[in-house]
Motif scaffolding. Structure first.
Motif, PDB file in Angstrom:
ATOM      1  N   ASP A 205      26.088  34.719   6.291  1.00 55.93           N
ATOM      2  CA  ASP A 205      26.835  33.916   5.306  1.00 55.93           C
ATOM      3  C   ASP A 205      25.973  32.794   4.739  1.00 55.93           C
ATOM      4  O   ASP A 205      26.084  32.449   3.558  1.00 55.93           O
ATOM      5  N   ALA A 206      25.128  32.206   5.590  1.00 57.80           N
ATOM      6  CA  ALA A 206      24.243  31.132   5.098  1.00 57.80           C
ATOM      7  C   ALA A 206      23.252  31.703   4.097  1.00 57.80           C
ATOM      8  O   ALA A 206      22.978  31.102   3.048  1.00 57.80           O
ATOM      9  N   MET A 207      22.738  32.905   4.389  1.00 60.78           N
ATOM     10  CA  MET A 207      21.776  33.542   3.476  1.00 60.78           C
ATOM     11  C   MET A 207      22.454  33.860   2.141  1.00 60.78           C
ATOM     12  O   MET A 207      21.903  33.581   1.064  1.00 60.78           O
ATOM     13  N   ALA A 208      23.671  34.408   2.198  1.00 56.34           N
ATOM     14  CA  ALA A 208      24.373  34.758   0.952  1.00 56.34           C
ATOM     15  C   ALA A 208      24.611  33.507   0.108  1.00 56.34           C
ATOM     16  O   ALA A 208      24.422  33.511  -1.118  1.00 56.34           O
ATOM     17  N   LEU A 209      24.992  32.423   0.779  1.00 57.11           N
ATOM     18  CA  LEU A 209      25.289  31.175   0.046  1.00 57.11           C
ATOM     19  C   LEU A 209      24.041  30.633  -0.642  1.00 57.11           C
ATOM     20  O   LEU A 209      24.069  30.261  -1.815  1.00 57.11           O
ATOM     21  N   VAL A 210      22.929  30.591   0.110  1.00 56.48           N
ATOM     22  CA  VAL A 210      21.727  29.976  -0.472  1.00 56.48           C
ATOM     23  C   VAL A 210      21.136  30.861  -1.572  1.00 56.48           C
ATOM     24  O   VAL A 210      20.639  30.361  -2.582  1.00 56.48           O
ATOM     25  N   LEU A 211      21.232  32.174  -1.408  1.00 55.71           N
ATOM     26  CA  LEU A 211      20.704  33.059  -2.463  1.00 55.71           C
ATOM     27  C   LEU A 211      21.491  32.861  -3.749  1.00 55.71           C
ATOM     28  O   LEU A 211      20.919  32.778  -4.842  1.00 55.71           O
ATOM     29  N   SER A 212      22.804  32.725  -3.618  1.00 56.67           N
ATOM     30  CA  SER A 212      23.615  32.509  -4.820  1.00 56.67           C
ATOM     31  C   SER A 212      23.286  31.142  -5.433  1.00 56.67           C
ATOM     32  O   SER A 212      23.178  31.013  -6.652  1.00 56.67           O
ATOM     33  N   HIS A 213      23.064  30.134  -4.591  1.00 54.49           N
ATOM     34  CA  HIS A 213      22.686  28.787  -5.069  1.00 54.49           C
ATOM     35  C   HIS A 213      21.352  28.847  -5.832  1.00 54.49           C
ATOM     36  O   HIS A 213      21.159  28.170  -6.842  1.00 54.49           O
ATOM     37  N   LEU A 214      20.434  29.691  -5.350  1.00 54.75           N
ATOM     38  CA  LEU A 214      19.123  29.803  -5.996  1.00 54.75           C
ATOM     39  C   LEU A 214      19.137  30.801  -7.167  1.00 54.75           C
ATOM     40  O   LEU A 214      18.110  31.034  -7.809  1.00 54.75           O
ATOM     41  N   GLY A 215      20.305  31.418  -7.381  1.00 59.01           N
ATOM     42  CA  GLY A 215      20.445  32.376  -8.478  1.00 59.01           C
ATOM     43  C   GLY A 215      19.698  33.679  -8.221  1.00 59.01           C
ATOM     44  O   GLY A 215      19.190  34.307  -9.144  1.00 59.01           O
ATOM     45  N   ARG A 216      19.655  34.110  -6.956  1.00 56.53           N
ATOM     46  CA  ARG A 216      18.944  35.354  -6.632  1.00 56.53           C
ATOM     47  C   ARG A 216      19.922  36.420  -6.147  1.00 56.53           C
ATOM     48  O   ARG A 216      20.953  36.107  -5.563  1.00 56.53           O
ATOM     49  N   GLN A 217      19.539  37.662  -6.359  1.00 55.84           N
ATOM     50  CA  GLN A 217      20.387  38.779  -5.924  1.00 55.84           C
ATOM     51  C   GLN A 217      20.124  39.142  -4.472  1.00 55.84           C
ATOM     52  O   GLN A 217      21.032  39.491  -3.732  1.00 55.84           O
ATOM     53  N   THR A 218      18.850  39.102  -4.075  1.00 53.28           N
ATOM     54  CA  THR A 218      18.496  39.603  -2.740  1.00 53.28           C
ATOM     55  C   THR A 218      17.553  38.639  -2.023  1.00 53.28           C
ATOM     56  O   THR A 218      16.865  37.836  -2.642  1.00 53.28           O
ATOM     57  N   SER A 219      17.516  38.796  -0.703  1.00 53.15           N
ATOM     58  CA  SER A 219      16.550  38.032   0.095  1.00 53.15           C
ATOM     59  C   SER A 219      15.210  38.780   0.029  1.00 53.15           C
ATOM     60  O   SER A 219      15.147  39.892  -0.491  1.00 53.15           O
TER      61      SER A 219
END
Ligand SMILES: Cc1cc2nc3c(=O)[nH]c(=O)nc-3n(C[C@H](O)[C@H](O)[C@H](O)COP(=O)(O)OP(=O)(O)OC[C@H]3O[C@@H](n4cnc5c(N)ncnc54)[C@H](O)[C@@H]3O)c2cc1C
Length: 476
Positions: A257-271
């Motif tokens: 969940d932390a990864m999903a949140l930060v990726l969306s904050h950074l405007g990215r689709q994937t890690s």
């Protein structure tokens, strides 16, 4: 009366450095906009003598003082209460690097130097100042000391307390203690600096410090790992510690969940990893060996972890830019949460071996109490430090979530940490937010010692009044 105080303060620091009314707004509201107060004035001294004169005046006139660095702390310690009686003493203008001694591996910096500037100065001198936290562009050395800041390199270098040799402090009555000794051995009496480190501005104003410098690593390797279970993450830590020793400078855990949140904050689709994972680990090795040798050791250690089935995926940074990009993901989680609004921030620590049980059991309890919560869990797991920050379900407003569940979730997390002999505040301190909880997690004797120290150094209770120390039920 207050006009008279303002004139005196202006006489000490100059009119441009006494802020009033609307100009105080950014100083009386904390970084996240959660804690808000009022100030008599914001006073911005430019040197230790001015700090001393301001403190002497405030002492004489019984004016409470709230020291403030970068105002990035998360628990309300850096802002005044609502009374409007306190002076906010903003230290940003004390921003000189007084001395760098590369042979002694020390530098003397003033309290208002930002962490970023201190790190850059060390780097320009061919050395390393290793404290590394997400707020480094804004937070200041004085604030880092007053909170005993931790961050992502504690595993190798320790907390701020471990990174300082001497302090200069202005006491509540304006007296200056010059303890700027650059010695690694000094047992001539009490080591007084430790009283002020971590005291969150309640015992004195730190104006300068002697910081330790370290050799700059010649090689740095960074990887993002995918891990299926918490037990596997901890076993990976054990394996890498054995293989990499103290060269392992960071081991950071990130939940799905932390990864999903930060990726969306950074405007990215994937890690950077091709598939999603329940857990991610950001691991870093720093070495004085050459890059080629360090890479070989790093890859061999990670291969060992993969062969043992502990990690299921790994992206190794190919260069400095990619390494910085992996770190950005980790460091932006805090701001991603601030932007998402509606998270309960719990910064706890437990013994390393208890981390999997702590996270599993506490997550279950939080999800039962507040269904739909997103489990934003991350942190400096190599130090036993977990930022356990449940976030509201996407379809619930921040206000409703915090009103309905906030206190209960904090209680669940803190009680779980305490049950495992942990701490309710690993690195963020106490401020006002955690102050009254100390009544339950510290013994009466320990709290009484705290108050005795406070009364000895600040008998009028003017320094950051109402922070850190809870009122005791009976007179201590
Ligand atoms: C994005 C983000 C990431 C963060 N990551 C971390 C992390 O990884 N690890 C960590 O430990 N913290 C972290 N923090 C919290 C915060 O940055 C640290 O607590 C930092 O050390 C505070 O420094 P500051 O200069 O902003 O202090 P402030 O917030 O201004 O003050 C903090 C406390 O110290 C007192 N104080 C400030 N300056 C002085 C002084 N010169 N003398 C005496 N008292 C003083 C204040 O009164 C207050 O009680 C993070 C915060 C943010 C916003």
């Amino acid at each position: 009366m207050s006009d008279q105080h303002i004139s005196h303060l202006v006489a000490i620091v100059g009119a441009a450095n006494v802020l009033l009314g609307d100009d105080t707004q950014s100083y009386v509201t904390d970084y996240r906009g959660v804690f808000r107060g009022e100030a008599l004035a914001v006073v911005r001294p430019g040197c230790t003598d001015e700090v001393s004169a301001v403190m002497a005046y405030c002492h004489e006139n019984r004016i409470p003082v709230v020291p403030q660095g970068g105002n990035t702390s998360l628990l309300g310690g850096s802002v005044p209460d609502a009374s409007g009686q306190a002076v906010v003493l903003a230290l940003a203008r004390l921003n000189s690097i007084r001395h760098v001694d590369t042979l002694n591996a020390t530098m003397v910096v003033e309290a208002g130097v930002t962490l970023n500037a201190a790190r850059t100065t060390a780097e320009e001198a061919g050395t390393l100042f290793p404290l590394r936290i997400g707020s480094e562009g804004s937070c200041q050395i004085g604030g880092n000391l007053a909170t005993n800041a931790g961050g992502t390199a504690v595993l190798r270098y320790g907390n701020m307390r471990d990174l300082v040799l001497g302090l200069e402090v202005v006491l509540a009555d304006g007296k200056v203690w010059n303890g700027l000794r650059a010695l690694r051995k000094d047992n001539a009496g009490y080591d007084l600096k430790h009283l002020f480190i971590g005291s969150e501005g309640t015992l004195g104003i730190i104006t300068a410090a002697v910081l330790k410098l370290f050799p700059r690593p010649r090689a740095v390797c960074v990887a993002l790992l995918g891990v299926d279970t918490l037990d596997a993450a901890l076993q990976t830590f054990g394996l890498l510690r054995k293989r990499l020793g103290t060269d392992m400078t960071a081991f950071e855990l990130i939940s799905e969940d932390a990864m999903a949140l930060v990726l969306s904050h950074l405007g990215r689709q994937t890690s950077p990893l091709p598939t999603s994972h329940l857990w991610h680990v950001l691991v870093e090795l720093s070495s004085t060996a050459n890059q080629e040798d360090a890479d070989a050791i790093f890859v061999a250690a990670l291969s060992d972890a993969a062969e043992k089935g502990l990690i299921t995926d790994a992206a190794i940074a190919a260069n400095e830019t990619q390494a910085a990009d992996f770190w950005l993901i980790r460091e932006e989680i805090s701001d991603a949460q601030t932007r998402a609004r509606g998270s309960v921030r719990c910064d706890v620590s437990v013994p390393l071996s208890s981390i999997p049980a702590f996270i599993r059991e506490t997550s279950d309890k939080v999800l039962t109490a507040a269904p739909g919560t997103r489990m934003v869990v991350y942190g400096h797991v190599g130090d036993g430090n977990v930022h356990f920050n449940p976030l509201r379900p996407a379809d619930m407003t921040p206000e409703a979530y915090l009103d309905q569940y906030g206190d209960n979730i904090s209680r669940i997390v803190d009680q779980a940490a305490m049950a495992l002999q942990g701490s309710i505040s690993a690195e963020h301190g106490v401020g006002t937010a955690k102050r009254d909880e100390l009544l339950y997690v510290r013994s009466q004797v320990e709290l009484e010692i705290g108050w005795r120290v406070k009364r000895a150094l600040d008998p009028l209770n003017l320094l950051n009044r109402g922070k850190v120390l809870p009122e005791l039920p009976s007179a201590a």
